[in-house]
Write an enzyme that holds these catalytic residues in place. Structure first.
Site, PDB file in Angstrom:
ATOM      1  N   HIS A 132       0.818  -1.211   0.000  1.00 53.41           N
ATOM      2  CA  HIS A 132       0.000   0.000   0.000  1.00 53.41           C
ATOM      3  C   HIS A 132       0.851   1.260   0.000  1.00 53.41           C
ATOM      4  O   HIS A 132       0.703   2.147   0.839  1.00 53.41           O
ATOM      5  CB  HIS A 132      -0.974   0.005   1.186  1.00 53.41           C
ATOM      6  CG  HIS A 132      -2.224   0.789   0.900  1.00 53.41           C
ATOM      7  ND1 HIS A 132      -2.398   2.085   1.301  1.00 53.41           N
ATOM      8  CD2 HIS A 132      -3.338   0.447   0.214  1.00 53.41           C
ATOM      9  CE1 HIS A 132      -3.577   2.522   0.898  1.00 53.41           C
ATOM     10  NE2 HIS A 132      -4.165   1.544   0.221  1.00 53.41           N
TER      11      HIS A 132
ATOM     12  N   HIS B 204      -1.956   1.899  12.797  1.00 51.93           N
ATOM     13  CA  HIS B 204      -1.539   1.290  11.541  1.00 51.93           C
ATOM     14  C   HIS B 204      -2.033  -0.157  11.533  1.00 51.93           C
ATOM     15  O   HIS B 204      -3.217  -0.402  11.460  1.00 51.93           O
ATOM     16  CB  HIS B 204      -0.017   1.395  11.408  1.00 51.93           C
ATOM     17  CG  HIS B 204       0.533   1.022  10.063  1.00 51.93           C
ATOM     18  ND1 HIS B 204      -0.249   0.833   8.952  1.00 51.93           N
ATOM     19  CD2 HIS B 204       1.823   0.800   9.651  1.00 51.93           C
ATOM     20  CE1 HIS B 204       0.518   0.524   7.924  1.00 51.93           C
ATOM     21  NE2 HIS B 204       1.777   0.481   8.316  1.00 51.93           N
TER      22      HIS B 204
ATOM     23  N   VAL C  48     -12.910   4.836  17.387  1.00 50.62           N
ATOM     24  CA  VAL C  48     -13.305   3.480  17.023  1.00 50.62           C
ATOM     25  C   VAL C  48     -12.452   3.037  15.845  1.00 50.62           C
ATOM     26  O   VAL C  48     -12.510   3.634  14.768  1.00 50.62           O
ATOM     27  CB  VAL C  48     -14.802   3.412  16.661  1.00 50.62           C
ATOM     28  CG1 VAL C  48     -15.201   1.976  16.331  1.00 50.62           C
ATOM     29  CG2 VAL C  48     -15.654   3.963  17.804  1.00 50.62           C
ATOM     30  N   MET C  49     -11.645   2.007  16.049  1.00 56.31           N
ATOM     31  CA  MET C  49     -10.706   1.564  15.023  1.00 56.31           C
ATOM     32  C   MET C  49     -11.420   0.772  13.934  1.00 56.31           C
ATOM     33  O   MET C  49     -12.468   0.158  14.160  1.00 56.31           O
ATOM     34  CB  MET C  49      -9.603   0.709  15.649  1.00 56.31           C
ATOM     35  CG  MET C  49      -8.885   1.381  16.814  1.00 56.31           C
ATOM     36  SD  MET C  49      -8.149   2.969  16.377  1.00 56.31           S
ATOM     37  CE  MET C  49      -6.876   2.426  15.230  1.00 56.31           C
TER      38      MET C  49
ATOM     39  N   PHE D  89     -12.183   2.226  10.925  1.00 51.89           N
ATOM     40  CA  PHE D  89     -12.929   3.147  10.068  1.00 51.89           C
ATOM     41  C   PHE D  89     -12.032   4.307   9.647  1.00 51.89           C
ATOM     42  O   PHE D  89     -11.203   4.785  10.425  1.00 51.89           O
ATOM     43  CB  PHE D  89     -14.161   3.690  10.794  1.00 51.89           C
ATOM     44  CG  PHE D  89     -15.202   2.653  11.068  1.00 51.89           C
ATOM     45  CD1 PHE D  89     -16.210   2.403  10.158  1.00 51.89           C
ATOM     46  CD2 PHE D  89     -15.170   1.903  12.239  1.00 51.89           C
ATOM     47  CE1 PHE D  89     -17.166   1.432  10.408  1.00 51.89           C
ATOM     48  CE2 PHE D  89     -16.114   0.932  12.501  1.00 51.89           C
ATOM     49  CZ  PHE D  89     -17.123   0.695  11.585  1.00 51.89           C
TER      50      PHE D  89
ATOM     51  N   HIS E 271      -9.516   6.336   6.542  1.00 45.55           N
ATOM     52  CA  HIS E 271      -8.200   6.047   5.971  1.00 45.55           C
ATOM     53  C   HIS E 271      -7.585   7.352   5.488  1.00 45.55           C
ATOM     54  O   HIS E 271      -8.276   8.218   4.937  1.00 45.55           O
ATOM     55  CB  HIS E 271      -8.321   5.055   4.804  1.00 45.55           C
ATOM     56  CG  HIS E 271      -7.032   4.399   4.438  1.00 45.55           C
ATOM     57  ND1 HIS E 271      -6.064   5.037   3.708  1.00 45.55           N
ATOM     58  CD2 HIS E 271      -6.547   3.157   4.709  1.00 45.55           C
ATOM     59  CE1 HIS E 271      -5.039   4.216   3.544  1.00 45.55           C
ATOM     60  NE2 HIS E 271      -5.299   3.083   4.141  1.00 45.55           N
TER      61      HIS E 271
ATOM     62  N   ASP F 212      -9.020  -3.261   7.577  1.00 44.85           N
ATOM     63  CA  ASP F 212      -8.936  -3.961   8.859  1.00 44.85           C
ATOM     64  C   ASP F 212     -10.301  -4.366   9.400  1.00 44.85           C
ATOM     65  O   ASP F 212     -10.404  -5.343  10.152  1.00 44.85           O
ATOM     66  CB  ASP F 212      -8.233  -3.080   9.896  1.00 44.85           C
ATOM     67  CG  ASP F 212      -6.771  -2.860   9.580  1.00 44.85           C
ATOM     68  OD1 ASP F 212      -6.109  -3.836   9.215  1.00 44.85           O
ATOM     69  OD2 ASP F 212      -6.307  -1.719   9.689  1.00 44.85           O
TER      70      ASP F 212
ATOM     71  N   ARG G 200       2.572  -8.404   4.100  1.00 45.30           N
ATOM     72  CA  ARG G 200       3.235  -7.143   3.746  1.00 45.30           C
ATOM     73  C   ARG G 200       4.739  -7.304   3.558  1.00 45.30           C
ATOM     74  O   ARG G 200       5.387  -6.412   2.977  1.00 45.30           O
ATOM     75  CB  ARG G 200       2.913  -6.083   4.791  1.00 45.30           C
ATOM     76  CG  ARG G 200       3.352  -4.664   4.466  1.00 45.30           C
ATOM     77  CD  ARG G 200       2.780  -4.128   3.155  1.00 45.30           C
ATOM     78  NE  ARG G 200       1.335  -4.019   3.139  1.00 45.30           N
ATOM     79  CZ  ARG G 200       0.644  -2.966   3.572  1.00 45.30           C
ATOM     80  NH1 ARG G 200       1.288  -1.914   4.072  1.00 45.30           N
ATOM     81  NH2 ARG G 200      -0.675  -2.963   3.496  1.00 45.30           N
TER      82      ARG G 200
END
Length: 381
Positions: A187, A222, A265-266, A268, A270, A321, A346
């Site tokens: 990415h 991340h 809140v993880m 959501f 980018h 994620d 990755r």
């Protein structure tokens, strides 16, 4: 220097060129060497994607056979790597194990200090082949189980699941896992990839660059976000067998309360995508297949409830994620192992960037704006 000239977090700063990946804003597609990742996830093996990232083109039949043969021949961990893992406490974070294992693998590689293109590619392929065994070995030792040795008659994804759980996975599970590996592979200049390139720019070795990248990936802003998604589900309460509509309502209520309390809140949003993460539909389709395979409508209720509440309140869409976390949960992986799974994928992108950085290297050394005290002196005695 004015505040307007400082780009906190390097936001919007273009620091170099890359031919490895980009987000095409016209189609909102992530491209690996020009190919939309959703097309690769639909039709390519992870082995083919690894070759593509390293070489710039998809492999011929002979090239793919050569890569597959190399990967299968280099899967087993050495006694030294196993011993290093065993020295680490089982209550440390699995990312600590992954970071340590990469250092030990690098220290033991016969071409560790050889930075020629041929050596770099050999080390990249070797590390890629080894890391699934690191994840599987660590998860099993934490569960008090004996390790499962790799099989050379299984492809990358099949063998990964075999070593992790000691049984041959259903084809639907293997395919969903393959999709996740393809989607997580690369990415562009994300935080961990940029870390790897900074380290490489000092002319440090490939394994040092990957070790540093793992450190960056560990952070919840991340790679750690996929773990955080399942922590959210657990906080709401995962109730196997609960009707989807009931789970959905509980999740919506939880999200509304969390947003009212201004909690982060993880899973959501980018930094790059403004119209939604282009990888999500493909991963969500894989999650749908896993929900059907395992008969877990309750998890889909939680998923839909959180997504709907966030969309309604903030118009913020999920990132990769968000569907990846519950997919790995259904497969049977422990939540703490999710980010090491990210590493396994990755490694391909990181090492592609290491080789690209080294091929046209310039030391990455930005400036800073000093805001401390003016020059001052110690008092005279």
């Amino acid at each position: 220097m004015s505040d307007s000239e400082i780009k906190k977090g390097l936001a919007g700063v273009v620091v170099d060129q890359t031919a490895i990946s980009k987000v095409n804003p016209e189609t909102n597609s992530l491209l690996y060497r020009g190919y939309p990742v959703q097309e690769l996830a639909a039709r390519a093996s992870f082995e083919e994607v690894a070759w593509l990232l390293w070489h710039g083109e998809l492999p011929s039949a002979d090239e793919l056979a050569e890569l597959v043969s190399f990967e299968r021949a280099n899967r087993a961990l050495t006694p030294q790597v196993k011993a290093a893992i065993d020295l680490l406490p089982t209550d440390c974070h699995p990312m600590d194990v992954g970071r340590t294992a990469v250092s030990v693998i690098g220290a033991g590689h016969p071409r560790a200090e050889d930075s020629s293109p041929e050596a770099e590619l050999e080390k990249a392929k070797h590390l890629w082949a080894q890391f699934p065994a690191v994840v599987a070995y660590d998860q099993r030792r934490r569960r008090g189980l004996d390790p499962v040795e790799p099989r050379d008659d299984l492809d990358y994804s099949e063998n990964f699941l075999w070593m992790s759980f000691g049984e041959q996975a259903h084809p639907a599970v293997v395919d969903a896992f393959r999709v996740s590996m393809v989607l997580y592979a690369e990415h562009s200049f994300n935080a961990s990839t940029f870390t790897a390139r900074v380290i490489t720019s000092t002319l440090a070795d490939l394994h040092s660059a990957v070790t540093g990248a793992i450190g960056a990936l560990k952070g919840p802003l991340h790679g750690g976000a996929n773990e955080a998604v399942m922590h959210t589900f657990a906080e709401i309460g995962i109730r196997d067998g609960e009707p989807a509509d009931q789970a959905l309502e509980r999740a919506r209520t939880w999200m509304e309360q969390a947003l009212a309390e201004k909690r982060k809140v993880m899973g959501f949003g980018h930094r790059v995508y403004k119209n939604g993460d282009s990888r999500v539909p493909t991963m969500k389709a894989a999650l749908d297949r896993m929900v059907e395979h395992y008969g877990r409508d309750d998890l889909m209720g939680l998923y839909d409830g959180l997504e709907q509440a966030m969309e309604h309140a903030k118009q913020i869409k999920p990132n990769l994620d968000y569907p990846a976390g519950p997919t790995y949960h259904l497969m049977g992986f422990d939540t703490a192992m999710f980010t090491p799974l990210f590493i396994a994928s990755r490694i391909t992108g990181w090492t592609a960037h290491v080789m690209e950085q080294r091929a046209a290297n310039a030391l990455i050394r930005p400036l800073s704006d000093y805001v401390g005290p003016d020059e001052r002196h110690l008092p005279q005695l």
